[in-house]
Write a protein that holds these residues in place. Sequence first.
Motif, short mmCIF file in Angstrom:
data_model
loop_
_atom_site.label_atom_id
_atom_site.label_comp_id
_atom_site.label_asym_id
_atom_site.label_seq_id
_atom_site.Cartn_x
_atom_site.Cartn_y
_atom_site.Cartn_z
N UNK A 272 0.82 -1.22 0.00
CA UNK A 272 0.00 0.00 0.00
C UNK A 272 0.85 1.26 0.00
N UNK A 273 0.37 2.28 -0.72
CA UNK A 273 1.23 3.40 -1.08
C UNK A 273 1.70 4.25 0.09
N UNK A 274 0.91 4.37 1.13
CA UNK A 274 1.30 5.30 2.19
C UNK A 274 2.61 4.92 2.86
N UNK A 275 2.92 3.61 2.92
CA UNK A 275 4.19 3.23 3.54
C UNK A 275 5.36 3.58 2.62
N UNK A 276 5.16 3.57 1.30
CA UNK A 276 6.21 4.04 0.40
C UNK A 276 6.33 5.55 0.47
N UNK A 277 5.18 6.23 0.58
CA UNK A 277 5.20 7.69 0.75
C UNK A 277 5.98 8.10 2.00
N UNK A 278 5.81 7.32 3.07
CA UNK A 278 6.54 7.60 4.31
C UNK A 278 8.05 7.58 4.05
N UNK A 279 8.49 6.59 3.30
CA UNK A 279 9.90 6.49 2.93
C UNK A 279 10.31 7.67 2.05
N UNK A 280 9.49 7.97 1.06
CA UNK A 280 9.79 9.06 0.13
C UNK A 280 9.95 10.39 0.87
N UNK A 281 9.05 10.65 1.80
CA UNK A 281 9.09 11.93 2.51
C UNK A 281 10.30 12.07 3.42
N UNK A 282 10.89 10.95 3.82
CA UNK A 282 12.08 11.01 4.69
C UNK A 282 13.37 11.21 3.90
N UNK A 283 13.35 10.94 2.61
CA UNK A 283 14.56 11.09 1.81
C UNK A 283 14.91 12.56 1.66
N UNK A 284 16.19 12.88 1.82
CA UNK A 284 16.64 14.27 1.72
C UNK A 284 17.46 14.54 0.46
N UNK A 285 17.80 13.49 -0.27
CA UNK A 285 18.53 13.68 -1.52
C UNK A 285 17.58 13.89 -2.68
N UNK A 286 18.09 13.95 -3.91
CA UNK A 286 17.22 14.06 -5.08
C UNK A 286 16.23 12.90 -5.10
N UNK A 287 14.97 13.20 -5.37
CA UNK A 287 13.96 12.15 -5.34
C UNK A 287 12.81 12.50 -6.26
N UNK A 288 12.11 11.44 -6.68
CA UNK A 288 10.93 11.62 -7.54
C UNK A 288 10.00 10.45 -7.29
N UNK A 289 8.69 10.76 -7.34
CA UNK A 289 7.66 9.74 -7.14
C UNK A 289 6.59 9.92 -8.20
N UNK A 290 6.38 8.89 -9.01
CA UNK A 290 5.33 8.88 -10.03
C UNK A 290 4.21 7.94 -9.60
N UNK A 291 2.98 8.45 -9.59
CA UNK A 291 1.80 7.63 -9.31
C UNK A 291 1.02 7.42 -10.60
N UNK A 292 0.55 6.18 -10.81
CA UNK A 292 -0.19 5.86 -12.02
C UNK A 292 -1.44 5.05 -11.70
N UNK A 293 -2.37 5.05 -12.63
CA UNK A 293 -3.55 4.21 -12.52
C UNK A 293 -3.13 2.74 -12.59
N UNK A 294 -3.77 1.89 -11.77
CA UNK A 294 -3.51 0.46 -11.84
C UNK A 294 -3.10 -0.14 -10.50
N UNK A 295 -2.48 -1.31 -10.59
CA UNK A 295 -2.06 -2.07 -9.42
C UNK A 295 -0.61 -2.49 -9.62
N UNK A 296 -0.13 -3.33 -8.77
CA UNK A 296 1.28 -3.67 -8.66
C UNK A 296 1.91 -4.02 -10.01
#
Length: 543
Positions: A272-296
């Motif tokens: 589930x995405x929120x646990x990946x978002x938690x990781x993403x928000x803690x990163x302090x280096x260059x980062x990018x997150x793409x969300x798309x329609x669909x499943x795994x």
Amino acid sequence: MTDVTGRNPAAFSLYPELDATTLTAFLTALESGDVTGLAPARAAEIADVRSVAVFGRVKVAGADGDLLDAALWRHTGVQPRPVIVMPSPWTHHGWLPYVVQASIFAARGYNVLAYSARGFAGSEGQVDVAGPLDVADGSRALDHLIERTAGSVTRIGFLGDSYGSGIGQLVAAHDTRVDAVVALSTWGDLGEAFYENRTRHVSAVEALLRAASKARLSPQTQSVFENVLANRDVQGTLRWAEQRSPYSHVKELNRRHVPVYFAQAWHETLFPNNQTLKMFNELTGPKRLDFSIGDHSGPEMTGMIGLPNRIWTTAHRWLDHHLKGIDNGITDEGQVLAEVMWGRALEPRPTWPSVTEDVRRLHLAGTGELTDAADAGWSASVLCGVDTPATVADAVVLSGYDEIAGRPKAYPTGDIDRSVAAVWAADPESETTRLRGIPRLRVTYRAANSKSTFVAYLLAVAPDGTGHLVTHAPYTDLDSPPDSLVRADIELQATAYDVPRGHRLMLVIDARDPFYGDANLPRATLAFTSPEPTPSYLDLPLG
């Protein structure tokens, strides 16, 4: 016999759209040079890579002396080049799903090594689920690649899909040689993925087990998965998962500001995405997150066989910039790109917090409405142990392909039995409502027993009563005394959803969904209410 995936367990794959026959034909042509029967585009890719690099199957000496099945794309000459290591997904095909993309990377100047994770396909050892052995294997694979390219390496990247993405993040956290990461359909906190809001993701674990039916699981891996399904030793599983969670090692990534690119699907049923978002928000280096329609893994699947694919194009641009130093503008595009359901518009945002511009609060009322004003003193009972038409999806992974094809599951909201589910509906929207971010639900209920579970679904409902799932989340309470009031504060999974004018939002809460294990006693009831001091409400993120 079928399971919650809707398929024969023995035949289940996390990659149902993966055309192994086509990939094998590509591999055969890559080795032989004979492109007879291949599509022109695939034949051109074979010619491109064979003109500049040598391909061969190799064995990598992994941890504990286990040999890993691998493939190497190596340029001749002594010119220093960037390199990419690609740990395999969770599939008995091993590294094969990468054969086309790895060839494209090689044709564009990279030396590449793709390998099957231990216990899968032709690799020795037992499945460690991104544990210490897998992390050591990733570094050994990098050693092998550097040795075979005579040490002529400039910068180093790890790219993985699904299982390989978690391994790649963890290797990057522990091996200071890694300069950039691409993690597709990944996880940040594995414990939260298995126990979202203390609720067991039984369908996800069943899917992982069945997809690994040809793999060699370690006794510990087998035990952990079985414990999740049997509801045993939760704390032991969480300790096991913590070591395997990139979130637990984010300080190591931040210390070196390792650039990380994530790509996720909105209706992800495995991680589930929120646990990946938690990781993403803690990163302090260059980062990018793409969300798309669909499943795994669905959004990136067409790219596996070389078809045009937004996710893989971005992965190439990410590594081109961070490993080759190419100024391709990717760092100027913002940290977040969201594909909006269901119009497919792409919305860039500079940061994740900027996705949400305002919050609208709707209160749960005793009339079954979602209203602007708090309403106290009512009660709505939910019968436990009974499923309703409100469910996460019809099948793990598979339902996401229907969404990608423009056929999201239709929910007949009129068929939801109000005696086994609690339902609240808002007024029809007077204009398109742009939901952007994480909806939050606060709800109070009385449980007769000491343990209880519910699942909350947010639907967008058309005038004819047909609903589509916006987002959802489960919740489990294990600590409250019997017959006490439980206040649940939960985050539904992140979303980017346009609710059309004339449609209405509907919140459905029931106590049974086959995707989750529940703590309820059969035929028990949960009585939802809204005490005056702590009213029940739904906060909607608006963009």
